[in-house]
Design a protein around this motif. Sequence first.
Motif: not given
Length: 458
Positions: A106-115, A183-185
């Motif tokens: 699994q690759l590390a991923a960043a959280q992404v939000l959009q309005s 990362g999850v943190d």
Amino acid sequence: MAIDIASTLGVGSGINTAQLVADLTSASFDPRENAVGTRMTTANARISALASAKSSLDTFSNALTELLKSSSYNGQPVSNDASIATVSLIAGGIPKGLPAQLEVRQLAAAQVLQSSTLTSATAVAGTGDLTLTVGSTVKTISLTAGATLADLATKINASGAGVTATVVTDQSGARLVLKGESGVDKAFTLTAEPNADTDLQRFTWDGSAGSMTRSQTAANAKIRLDNVDMEFASNEITTAIPYVRIDLNKAAIGTTVTLATDQPTSSMSDLVQEFVAAYNNLKRALNTSMGTSGSAGLLSSDTGAREMSRRLATLATMQLSDTGTYKTLSDLGVRTERDGTLTLNTKTLNAALAADPEGVTQLLNPTVSSTTKPGLGGALKGITDYLNGTSGPLASSKAVYDKLKTSLQDQLDKLTDDRADYSARLTKTYSAMQTQLLRLKSTQSYLDQQISAWNGGD
């Protein structure tokens, strides 16, 4: 018979007493000045020859040091499938644990939000406070009346929370997009404070739900290295294998990637051959300055040049590593000939490279140089630093020549002064003699007149 004293001594006869003084002065001082001048010329030539030898040694050492910095002469970690993972060397140490088997699960991923979509970046975002939380980092984002969507993005970026805000505009309108670190943190929340108006509450996320949409979830990279499961916050992994950086490019469950060290076998062979050729050019030039059999060179009796020759001669048998099968250049087929030049047995070198390429690479160009593992560059630098030291042999020889040159110049200066004094004394002496002879000539003329008068009277 009367004696013509003036005629006998040359008074009034046209004899050049100035030339006579010059000839006598030259006869007295020219041999001594020529002898000192010859010694001065020799001293200058030796200083020049010593400087040339030192410069050649420095050039050789520096060129080798720069050459060994090239990746062509270092064992480099490699991956057999760069589309899944690539590897590179981390400076400061020797990689351990290669070859290794890697599976990227699994690759590390960043959280992404959009309005939701607004009309434009200048649309009103709202008024009040939002709280941006990333782990233990809490930042307050405050907007005043009339603040726009672009203002909100600017405030978030300026908070230093590690969340990047951008306003994306397309055919549907403008949206606020937030992206954290991988990362999850590094997952984050954006919550509204009681003073936030209805417009500002459009930009909230509590970790599971909110007015914004989560388009990507924060995740850790998961790998299996030699059947050991590991998890990292980033796709750039620097702690799984000592001194090796692993960059994960895509997940491929069930596919194993081999990570190994690619030893520069052919380039190391070229390195040894180039070293031998360059060394021989330096040694032949040094031999010429020191003199060959039957002829003496400018530096034939110079202690610095002799020590330089002796130290360089130890390179073939000097221990470049205290471990492994191969420890010296002679183990790789390098031999010193009677004139001090080197020869290379390529069969011996090729056999060593075939048997233990990593060992040969670390012998010649260790990843981390030390006193017990100096490598070729370190060994030559050690010799160069000793010879060039403040109180080293080359500096000592130069000091001797400089002192001699100063002494010879002092002698020349004194001879010049003595020559001038001597010439002045001779000139004074001959001037006095000329004056005395003129007086004698005057007396003789008077006597001649008296004698003539006496004879006439007879």
